[in-house]
Design a protein around this motif. Structure first.
Motif, mmCIF file in Angstrom:
data_model
loop_
_atom_site.group_PDB
_atom_site.id
_atom_site.type_symbol
_atom_site.label_atom_id
_atom_site.label_comp_id
_atom_site.label_asym_id
_atom_site.label_seq_id
_atom_site.Cartn_x
_atom_site.Cartn_y
_atom_site.Cartn_z
ATOM 1 N N ASP A 92 1.234 -0.205 -4.897
ATOM 2 C CA ASP A 92 2.394 -0.040 -3.932
ATOM 3 C C ASP A 92 1.958 -0.870 -2.422
ATOM 4 O OD1 ASP A 92 3.820 1.492 -5.457
ATOM 5 O OD2 ASP A 92 2.903 3.324 -5.154
ATOM 6 N N ILE A 93 0.799 -0.994 -2.348
ATOM 7 C CA ILE A 93 0.132 -1.493 -1.175
ATOM 8 C C ILE A 93 -0.374 -2.803 -1.368
ATOM 9 C CG2 ILE A 93 -1.386 -1.061 0.941
ATOM 10 C CD1 ILE A 93 -1.590 1.949 0.307
ATOM 11 N N ASN A 94 0.245 -3.974 -0.757
ATOM 12 C CA ASN A 94 -0.057 -5.350 -0.811
ATOM 13 C C ASN A 94 -0.474 -5.867 0.623
ATOM 14 O OD1 ASN A 94 0.309 -5.469 -3.776
ATOM 15 N ND2 ASN A 94 2.409 -5.320 -3.265
ATOM 16 N N GLY A 95 -0.732 -4.874 1.614
ATOM 17 C CA GLY A 95 -0.864 -5.462 2.926
ATOM 18 C C GLY A 95 -0.316 -4.256 3.910
ATOM 19 N N PRO A 96 -0.655 -4.753 5.296
ATOM 20 C CA PRO A 96 -0.261 -3.786 6.239
ATOM 21 C C PRO A 96 1.116 -3.524 6.244
ATOM 22 C CG PRO A 96 -0.973 -5.764 7.339
ATOM 23 C CD PRO A 96 -1.440 -5.928 5.871
ATOM 24 N N ASN A 97 2.028 -4.460 6.028
ATOM 25 C CA ASN A 97 3.472 -4.244 5.901
ATOM 26 C C ASN A 97 4.038 -3.174 4.984
ATOM 27 O OD1 ASN A 97 3.894 -6.056 8.061
ATOM 28 N ND2 ASN A 97 4.216 -7.533 6.275
ATOM 29 N N THR A 127 -3.020 -8.632 -10.702
ATOM 30 C CA THR A 127 -2.029 -7.742 -10.823
ATOM 31 C C THR A 127 -2.543 -6.333 -11.464
ATOM 32 O OG1 THR A 127 -0.264 -9.147 -11.107
ATOM 33 C CG2 THR A 127 0.210 -6.921 -11.559
ATOM 34 N N PHE A 128 -3.136 -6.479 -12.606
ATOM 35 C CA PHE A 128 -3.806 -5.236 -13.310
ATOM 36 C C PHE A 128 -5.014 -4.541 -12.570
ATOM 37 C CE2 PHE A 128 -1.694 -6.915 -17.105
ATOM 38 C CZ PHE A 128 -1.399 -5.758 -17.502
ATOM 39 N N THR A 129 -5.726 -5.423 -11.830
ATOM 40 C CA THR A 129 -6.698 -4.966 -10.896
ATOM 41 C C THR A 129 -6.113 -4.188 -9.890
ATOM 42 O OG1 THR A 129 -8.243 -6.452 -11.553
ATOM 43 C CG2 THR A 129 -8.965 -5.425 -9.521
ATOM 44 N N ALA A 155 -9.012 -3.196 7.783
ATOM 45 C CA ALA A 155 -8.685 -3.058 6.290
ATOM 46 C C ALA A 155 -8.083 -1.807 5.955
ATOM 47 C CB ALA A 155 -10.073 -3.244 5.466
ATOM 48 N N ILE A 156 -7.754 -1.715 4.863
ATOM 49 C CA ILE A 156 -6.999 -0.432 4.286
ATOM 50 C C ILE A 156 -7.962 0.519 3.269
ATOM 51 C CG2 ILE A 156 -5.019 0.567 3.303
ATOM 52 C CD1 ILE A 156 -3.497 -2.159 4.394
ATOM 53 N N ALA A 157 -7.913 1.492 3.097
ATOM 54 C CA ALA A 157 -8.751 2.287 2.079
ATOM 55 C C ALA A 157 -7.589 3.168 1.569
ATOM 56 C CB ALA A 157 -9.755 2.928 2.831
ATOM 57 N N VAL A 158 -7.771 3.503 0.298
ATOM 58 C CA VAL A 158 -7.117 4.317 -0.345
ATOM 59 C C VAL A 158 -7.779 4.712 -1.357
ATOM 60 C CG1 VAL A 158 -5.091 2.553 -0.258
ATOM 61 C CG2 VAL A 158 -6.473 2.642 -2.103
ATOM 62 N N LYS A 159 -7.209 5.818 -2.136
ATOM 63 C CA LYS A 159 -7.897 6.760 -3.414
ATOM 64 C C LYS A 159 -7.354 6.171 -4.527
ATOM 65 C CE LYS A 159 -8.586 11.388 -4.720
ATOM 66 N NZ LYS A 159 -8.389 12.831 -4.758
ATOM 67 N N LYS A 160 -8.148 5.747 -5.470
ATOM 68 C CA LYS A 160 -7.623 5.212 -6.974
ATOM 69 C C LYS A 160 -7.060 6.453 -7.282
ATOM 70 C CE LYS A 160 -11.704 2.577 -7.564
ATOM 71 N NZ LYS A 160 -12.922 2.256 -8.290
ATOM 72 N N GLN A 161 -5.847 5.907 -8.137
ATOM 73 C CA GLN A 161 -4.627 6.674 -8.636
ATOM 74 C C GLN A 161 -5.442 7.234 -10.199
ATOM 75 O OE1 GLN A 161 -0.830 5.321 -7.946
ATOM 76 N NE2 GLN A 161 -1.834 3.503 -7.371
ATOM 77 N N THR A 185 6.103 -0.855 -13.344
ATOM 78 C CA THR A 185 7.414 -0.966 -11.970
ATOM 79 C C THR A 185 6.962 -1.727 -11.325
ATOM 80 O OG1 THR A 185 6.366 0.943 -10.851
ATOM 81 C CG2 THR A 185 8.172 1.468 -12.288
ATOM 82 N N ASN A 186 5.542 -2.679 -11.436
ATOM 83 C CA ASN A 186 5.179 -3.680 -10.748
ATOM 84 C C ASN A 186 5.974 -4.969 -10.726
ATOM 85 O OD1 ASN A 186 3.452 -6.271 -10.033
ATOM 86 N ND2 ASN A 186 2.030 -4.350 -9.112
ATOM 87 N N THR A 187 6.481 -5.134 -9.623
ATOM 88 C CA THR A 187 7.544 -6.346 -9.398
ATOM 89 C C THR A 187 6.980 -7.566 -10.119
ATOM 90 O OG1 THR A 187 8.793 -5.120 -7.760
ATOM 91 C CG2 THR A 187 9.180 -7.535 -8.040
ATOM 92 N N LYS A 188 5.812 -7.872 -9.303
ATOM 93 C CA LYS A 188 4.882 -9.204 -9.766
ATOM 94 C C LYS A 188 4.927 -9.164 -11.211
ATOM 95 C CE LYS A 188 1.580 -10.609 -7.259
ATOM 96 N NZ LYS A 188 0.106 -10.827 -6.571
ATOM 97 N N LEU A 189 4.260 -8.150 -11.856
ATOM 98 C CA LEU A 189 4.098 -8.043 -13.342
ATOM 99 C C LEU A 189 5.346 -8.502 -13.872
ATOM 100 C CD1 LEU A 189 1.933 -7.503 -15.580
ATOM 101 C CD2 LEU A 189 2.443 -5.266 -15.478
ATOM 102 N N LEU A 190 6.401 -7.759 -13.650
ATOM 103 C CA LEU A 190 7.668 -8.096 -14.360
ATOM 104 C C LEU A 190 8.232 -9.324 -14.415
ATOM 105 C CD1 LEU A 190 9.326 -4.561 -13.648
ATOM 106 C CD2 LEU A 190 8.352 -5.061 -15.673
ATOM 107 N N ILE A 191 8.114 -9.963 -13.178
ATOM 108 C CA ILE A 191 8.249 -11.448 -13.131
ATOM 109 C C ILE A 191 7.564 -12.418 -13.797
ATOM 110 C CG2 ILE A 191 8.421 -13.452 -11.292
ATOM 111 C CD1 ILE A 191 9.303 -11.206 -9.215
ATOM 112 N N VAL A 192 6.225 -12.118 -13.787
ATOM 113 C CA VAL A 192 5.372 -12.844 -14.770
ATOM 114 C C VAL A 192 5.658 -12.753 -16.272
ATOM 115 C CG1 VAL A 192 2.947 -13.233 -15.520
ATOM 116 C CG2 VAL A 192 3.521 -12.971 -12.911
#
Length: 321
Positions: A196-201, A187-189, A76-82, A93-100
């Protein structure tokens, strides 16, 4: 494995070993080693058993043997909340949100346009403005309300085609609204975590940390993801909290447990594990090749895994709060 302040050891793997030793009625002595030393020492016969949350891999089994798996997990991936500013930037700038949002706008225009053509000349209730431009705006608002709020009253429409369309759209929007709501909530969560991180790629262009000589480090290397190696997970968590890296990769269960424990102590409040899991891992105890205790150890392990005490221990260590 956790080292307590009184220099004793605790943790899930230690608990398992204590129960196995009790079941087999054997005496033992625990000494501290890092992961590479555990594998080498067991392979050379200097240690009988390596006790830790060690992933079973084909590469390691070429050198040593493993018990049956005592816990299944994933990387799994751990990050620091922004912060709020970075969060808003990511959301905007979230692409998914803009598409929706773009899809909602187009759908509202189409639905509103159809209703405008059918109803604007005969329905003074829905189209009360005097100018054509104002009525078109009313049509767009009607379409937007229909798409986002749901169907209007059947009898609010004067024409038969308008009423028939209302019935079909009522069925469609019931599922559409639920899907859009779930997508926007996700998307908001995730935007509050790290959009910026939606998976290991997505780790390729970020500063990433992993424990040296670990399964996560080997995985990142195989994926050609450059990363910093740390001697232990505690060092990784500190580096992430101090913004030395953007993300760290490790076993999901271990990350969740350690972050949970630190938060109980008021530390690392902004660290979180992302809801993406990959590369399944199986934990096992490291044992000597051709060990005479292998069958006895595995029988005891399987018996303990079925116990209520073990299930409670898993909940204590890994249940999120």
């Amino acid at each position: 494995m956790i080292i307590n302040k009184d220099r004793t050891f605790s943790g899930l793997s230690i608990l398992l070993w204590e129960k196995i030793a009790e079941e087999l009625k054997i005496d033992y002595e625990i000494t501290r080693h890092n992961l590479p030393d555990i594998l080498k020492s067991v392979a050379r016969g200097e240690l009988n058993v390596g006790v830790s949350c060690i992933s079973i891999t084909p590469e390691r089994e070429e050198l040593i043997d493993f018990s049956h798996s005592f816990y299944e997990t994933h990387l799994a991936i751990a990050v620091k909340k922004q912060g709020y500013a970075a969060t808003m930037k990511n959301l905007l700038t979230n692409t998914k949100l803009l598409i929706v949002l773009g899809f909602l706008f187009v759908a509202a225009c189409i639905v509103g346009g159809i209703y405008y053509l059918l109803e604007n000349r005969v329905n003074d209730k829905l189209y009360s403005m005097n100018t054509k431009r104002a009525k078109l705006i009313e049509g767009f608002i009607l379409g937007l309300l229909f798409i986002t709020k749901g169907p209007f009253n059947y009898f609010e429409f004067r024409t038969l085609p308008g009423r028939v369309l209302t019935v079909f759209l009522a069925i469609f929007t019931t599922f559409f609204i639920a899907s859009i709501t779930a997508m926007l909530a996700s998307t908001f969560t995730l935007g509050l975590l790290s959009s910026d991180i939606n998976g290991p790629n997505d780790l390729a262009n970020l500063k990433v940390g992993a424990k040296q000589a670990s399964t996560s480090s080997f995985y990142l290397t195989n994926q050609s993801i450059v990363h910093r190696a740390y001697p232990d997970i505690e060092s990784m968590l500190m580096a992430l909290n101090n913004n030395e890296v953007n993300a760290i990769v490790a076993d999901a269960a271990v990350l969740k447990y350690l972050i949970k424990k630190h938060k109980e102590e008021g530390k690392y409040e902004e660290l979180t594990v992302l809801p993406y899991q990959f590369e399944k891992q199986n934990y096992g105890l490291v044992i000597e090749n051709n060990s005479p205790y292998r069958e006895q150890l595995n029988r005891a392990l399987l018996k303990i895994r079925k116990s209520q005490e073990w299930r409670q221990a898993l909940n204590t260590y890994f249940a999120e709060q």
